[in-house]
Design an enzyme around this catalytic site. Structure first.
Site, PDB file in Angstrom:
ATOM      1  N   CYS A   2      -1.305   9.525   2.040  1.00 44.02           N
ATOM      2  CA  CYS A   2      -1.504   8.761   1.172  1.00 44.02           C
ATOM      3  C   CYS A   2      -2.389   9.212   0.432  1.00 44.02           C
ATOM      4  O   CYS A   2      -2.331   9.469  -1.056  1.00 44.02           O
ATOM      5  CB  CYS A   2      -1.430   7.118   0.459  1.00 44.02           C
ATOM      6  SG  CYS A   2      -2.649   6.406   1.969  1.00 44.02           S
ATOM      7  N   GLU A  23       0.739  -1.350  -0.121  1.00 42.61           N
ATOM      8  CA  GLU A  23       0.154   0.241  -0.304  1.00 42.61           C
ATOM      9  C   GLU A  23       1.174   1.581   0.067  1.00 42.61           C
ATOM     10  O   GLU A  23       1.619   1.314   0.693  1.00 42.61           O
ATOM     11  CB  GLU A  23      -0.937  -0.157   1.184  1.00 42.61           C
ATOM     12  CG  GLU A  23      -1.920   0.510   0.899  1.00 42.61           C
ATOM     13  CD  GLU A  23      -1.769   2.408   1.774  1.00 42.61           C
ATOM     14  OE1 GLU A  23      -1.788   3.235  -0.208  1.00 42.61           O
ATOM     15  OE2 GLU A  23      -1.233   2.895   2.063  1.00 42.61           O
TER      16      GLU A  23
END
Length: 486
Positions: free
Chosen positions: A286, A252
């Site tokens: 993110c 991720e």
């Protein structure tokens, strides 16, 4: 003694218990002040090897433990996160620079991750298969054994526990390397919770460390699955190393997510959503909206509203004042953010708000009329910067939103939700929020991106967690030994 008393963890790592780190220790620094809050143990390659070996031995008995016991332990862990939430939040504020609201969100989600993981333990983990022979044929999911988890500094508690909890619930042991900059709130807090919850010794190892420790964790033969959250550059190295060893790796990674504002959107709520999407936790997320794509008919007003939001947000020490933004994590990150802002202005962007800093406190920044080649638009900034560019048609918006190596999250603001869905169909992305901004997470939702944002939805929700932390095994059974021609 408090729950996270430095007397417990100073100079130590959690190797199924508190152990002096052979590689030494590192300072635990408060970014808002530069003060040293303590010293945390720093693990090296030898520590990782010892932890992985011990974890492999302990895992067999844990996998054989009745699911009710594993579920009960995860529920106790969830309650401990709730009972000690304030103390853990104080460490998140001081150690990671997050504002109190962000810290409260982290402890809430950490508890929910444990509760959802507890439910995993009793899920049906297989299926009966058709077979052409007189036998029972079925596929079952079994624990992978030992899961290696590597988590970053920005949401240290959530991004660690979302792998640790489901991996344990499904019968695995875990070797966990949190970022050294958030070793307490992102590492030792998890160790203390599971220690108090009664997790048997040897099943969880919390080893803050540098690149050497991370490389050793990826390479260790006792760790067949790696769960990594971090930058795309680091994730590529992890993926390459794991591929050479034929290991499964769940990545991720970064993002440069687009927030698309159509001309029919209500610009008041849109500017509020845009400010949250780019400035929450100083943009160190993110999913942060790194590109604001705004219809040309409303772009000028949107920029004015967003710049006004930015100008009015207080920035300062979240431990001592009511602020909207705290410090960036360190000077290296601050300097990178400022370089991207100034080089984008040099490339033709107009500075509508911010663009200045004091110490590690960077003002929320709005860049208007941003060329698509400007660094703050083309790269992931990981700072409180909102670059704005314009589009004229849905097709142009789709082309701009999809013109990125990343594909994590997409926000679409419009009164016409079917138009929003039509745009979503045209943009490669792991997450879409129609009439919301790009930053969101829930323990029950599969989370992940495509392209340079990672290897897909690998965290959250029953299916994703079972896929991530178990292996499929085919089993057949019949009453008599099969006969063959020779």
């Amino acid at each position: 003694m408090t729950f996270l008393d430095p007397k417990i963890w100073t100079g130590s790592i959690f190797d199924g218990g508190w152990t002096a780190a052979r590689a030494g220790d590192v300072p635990v620094v408060e970014p808002a002040t530069g003060n040293e809050l303590g010293r945390a143990g720093s693990a090296g390659a030898d520590d990782v090897a010892a932890a992985a070996s011990r974890a492999r031995e302990a895992q067999r008995a844990w996998a054989a433990t009745p699911y009710e016991e594993r579920a009960a332990l995860l529920r106790r862990a969830g309650r401990l996160f709730e009972e000690h939430a304030q103390e853990i939040q104080d460490w998140i504020v001081r150690e990671s620079g997050g504002v109190p609201g962000k810290a409260g969100f982290e402890t809430h989600v950490a508890a929910q991750e444990c509760y959802e993981a507890a439910a995993l333990a009793s899920q049906p983990l297989g299926e009966v298969l058709p077979t052409a022979r007189r036998r029972l044929s079925f596929a079952r999911r079994i624990p992978v054994g030992v899961v290696g988890v590597i988590a970053p500094f920005n949401f240290p508690l959530i991004l660690g526990i979302r792998s640790v909890a489901p991996a344990l619930a499904l019968g695995n042991a875990v070797v966990f390397k949190p970022d050294q900059r958030t070793a307490v709130c992102g590492g030792f807090a998890i160790a203390r919770v599971f220690e108090e919850a009664g997790l048997p010794a040897g099943l969880l190892h919390v080893l803050p460390g540098g690149p050497e420790a991370g490389q050793a964790l990826v390479a260790d033969p006792n760790i067949p699955v790696i769960s990594f959250t971090g930058s795309t550059a680091a994730g590529r190295k992890v993926g390459e190393a794991a591929a050479r060893l034929l290991k499964r790796v769940h990545l991720e990674l970064g993002g440069n997510s687009a927030l698309v504002v159509f001309d029919d959107a209500d610009l008041g709520p849109a500017a509020s959503a845009g400010a949250w999407a780019s400035f929450f936790h100083q943009g160190q997320i993110c999913m942060t909206s790194g590109r604001h794509l705004v219809h040309e008919a409303v772009a000028e007003e949107y920029v004015e509203r967003l710049a006004a939001k930015a100008a009015g947000l207080p920035v300062g020490d979240p431990a001592t004042g009511e602020v909207a933004l705290g410090p960036l994590i360190d000077a290296r990150q601050r300097d990178r953010v400022h370089r991207l802002v100034t080089s984008s202005v040099d490339a033709g962007a107009r500075l509508a708000a911010g663009g200045t800093y004091e110490d590690l406190f960077y003002r929320p920044t709005v860049l208007a009329e941003v060329p698509v080649t400007a660094p703050a638009y083309a790269e992931e900034v990981f700072g409180p910067v909102a670059p704005v560019t314009t589009f004229a048609t849905l097709e142009e918006a789709a082309a701009l939103a999809g013109d990125s190596e990343y594909g994590l999250s997409l926000g679409i603001l419009t009164r016409d939700v079917m138009k929003g869905l039509a745009l979503a169909d045209l943009v490669p992305t792991g997450i879409v929020h129609i009439n919301d901004q790009t930053v969101d997470d829930e323990a029950v939702a599969p989370f992940g991106g495509v392209g340079a944002s990672g290897t897909g939805a690998r965290f959250g929700g029953t299916g994703a967690n079972v896929d991530a932390f178990t292996e499929t095994q085919w089993v057949t059974m019949q009453g008599d030994i099969a006969t063959y021609p020779f």
